[in-house]
Design an enzyme around this catalytic site. Structure first.
Site, PDB file in Angstrom:
ATOM      1  N   SER A   1       4.455   3.481   4.861  1.00 46.60           N
ATOM      2  CA  SER A   1       4.959   2.895   3.621  1.00 46.60           C
ATOM      3  C   SER A   1       5.555   3.981   2.717  1.00 46.60           C
ATOM      4  CB  SER A   1       3.819   2.188   2.886  1.00 46.60           C
ATOM      5  OG  SER A   1       2.827   3.133   2.537  1.00 46.60           O
TER       6      SER A   1
ATOM      7  N   HIS B   1      -2.363   8.429   3.228  1.00 50.90           N
ATOM      8  CA  HIS B   1      -2.043   9.134   1.986  1.00 50.90           C
ATOM      9  C   HIS B   1      -3.193  10.059   1.555  1.00 50.90           C
ATOM     10  CE1 HIS B   1       1.174   6.177   1.602  1.00 50.90           C
ATOM     11  NE2 HIS B   1       1.595   6.738   0.482  1.00 50.90           N
TER      12      HIS B   1
HETATM   13  N1  DGL Z   1      -0.580   5.087   4.122  1.00 48.88           N
HETATM   14  C1  DGL Z   1      -0.957   3.757   4.366  1.00 48.88           C
HETATM   15  C2  DGL Z   1      -2.264   3.642   5.117  1.00 48.88           C
HETATM   16  O1  DGL Z   1      -2.574   4.502   5.895  1.00 48.88           O
HETATM   17  C3  DGL Z   1      -0.814   2.697   3.323  1.00 48.88           C
HETATM   18  C4  DGL Z   1      -0.728   2.989   1.908  1.00 48.88           C
HETATM   19  C5  DGL Z   1      -0.151   1.823   1.192  1.00 48.88           C
HETATM   20  O2  DGL Z   1       1.077   1.703   1.264  1.00 48.88           O
HETATM   21  O3  DGL Z   1      -0.896   1.033   0.607  1.00 48.88           O
HETATM   22  O4  DGL Z   1      -2.977   2.691   4.988  1.00 48.88           O
END
Ligand code: DGL
Length: 261
Positions: A17, A191
């Site tokens: 994302s 993230h």
């Molecule tokens: N980086 C993503 C994950 O591993 C999603 C973060 C998001 O867009 O809410 O879940």
């Protein structure tokens, strides 16, 4: 910048994302240094973790379509949320393509911290899905797993400034109740590895686990199995693209690639 890779087929498409998937990309490139990677961040639509399952499926499918149209030989879903909501759908549409996802690193955490208390930080969607419940049920006798949904956290990291007081306050709200009482943390959103230091500032120096290494191992295994590893001798390239077209966004991706995670 991307024309060069559009005419090729010997590259791996990686998406998330937004900036989070870069924590996975770093691990993939370290394990497979000769491969070319095209990383696509859907920052215009982030965060995914608080959207509906249908929305995340639709967005993820269109990212996979796009990377494959460009000629990707394999797809890495560098997002726990998109993996849990859309990996099956992508695999069903592209049964002959290597599609590797990422899942919360509950297994290594439970193995290493047997009988310990493990906080599993992730997006609301990742923790609500059946896929997580099944994963947790395989290991909850080994360790006590405490799911902690962190709405807003990925979106805050997406802004780029990781030293702000507001981020500290947000983490205080999520984590303070567990300070001193957990033995380890699963970073169940790609993230979160970028804020290990900020998490440790509240929870102390506890071990943290993420799924990047497992994903890199699995990608290597699948590429080997399919005879798809590159034959190139020189180092591979990393190319960034984003649905947020401002040039600052690509600069942000490059900055995150250089951060510890
Ligand atoms: N980086 C993503 C994950 O591993 C999603 C973060 C998001 O867009 O809410 O879940």
């Amino acid at each position: 910048m991307f024309d060069t890779i559009d005419k090729e087929t010997d590259f791996i498409g990686v998406f998330d994302s937004g900036v989070g998937g870069i924590s996975v990309l770093k691990c993939l490139a370290a394990r497979l240094p000769k491969e070319d990677f095209l990383f696509y961040g859907d920052s215009a639509n982030a965060p995914y973790g608080e959207k509906s399952e249908e929305q995340v499926q639709k967005l993820s499918l269109s990212l996979a379509d796009r990377l494959l149209e460009r000629g990707a030989k394999a797809i890495v879903i560098a997002c726990n949320t998109a993996t849990s909501a859309a990996a099956e759908t992508i695999r069903a549409r592209y049964p002959d393509i290597v599609v590797v996802g990422v899942e919360p690193a509950v297994k290594p955490a439970a193995m290493e911290l047997s009988n310990g208390k493990v906080l599993v930080m992730a997006t609301p969607m990742t923790l609500e899905r059946e896929k997580y419940r099944l994963l947790a049920s395989r290991f909850d006798e080994q360790a006590s797993l405490i799911p902690l949904a962190c709405p807003g956290l990925a979106a805050r990291i997406e802004k780029g400034d990781l030293e702000g007081e507001d981020l500290k306050q947000m983490l205080e709200g999520f984590l303070r109740p567990y300070a001193g009482s957990v033995d380890g943390v699963v970073l169940g959103c790609t993230h979160y590895p970028f804020i290990r230091k900020q998490i440790a500032a509240i929870l102390g120096d506890v071990p943290m686990f993420d799924g990047a290494e497992g994903t890199a191992r699995e990608l290597e295994r699948r590429l080997k199995g399919e005879g798809l590893l590159t034959k190139r001798k020189k180092s591979g390239r990393i190319i960034f693209d984003s649905s947020r077209k401002e040039k600052e966004e690509l600069a942000l991706y490059e900055r995150f690639y250089a951060l510890p995670s």
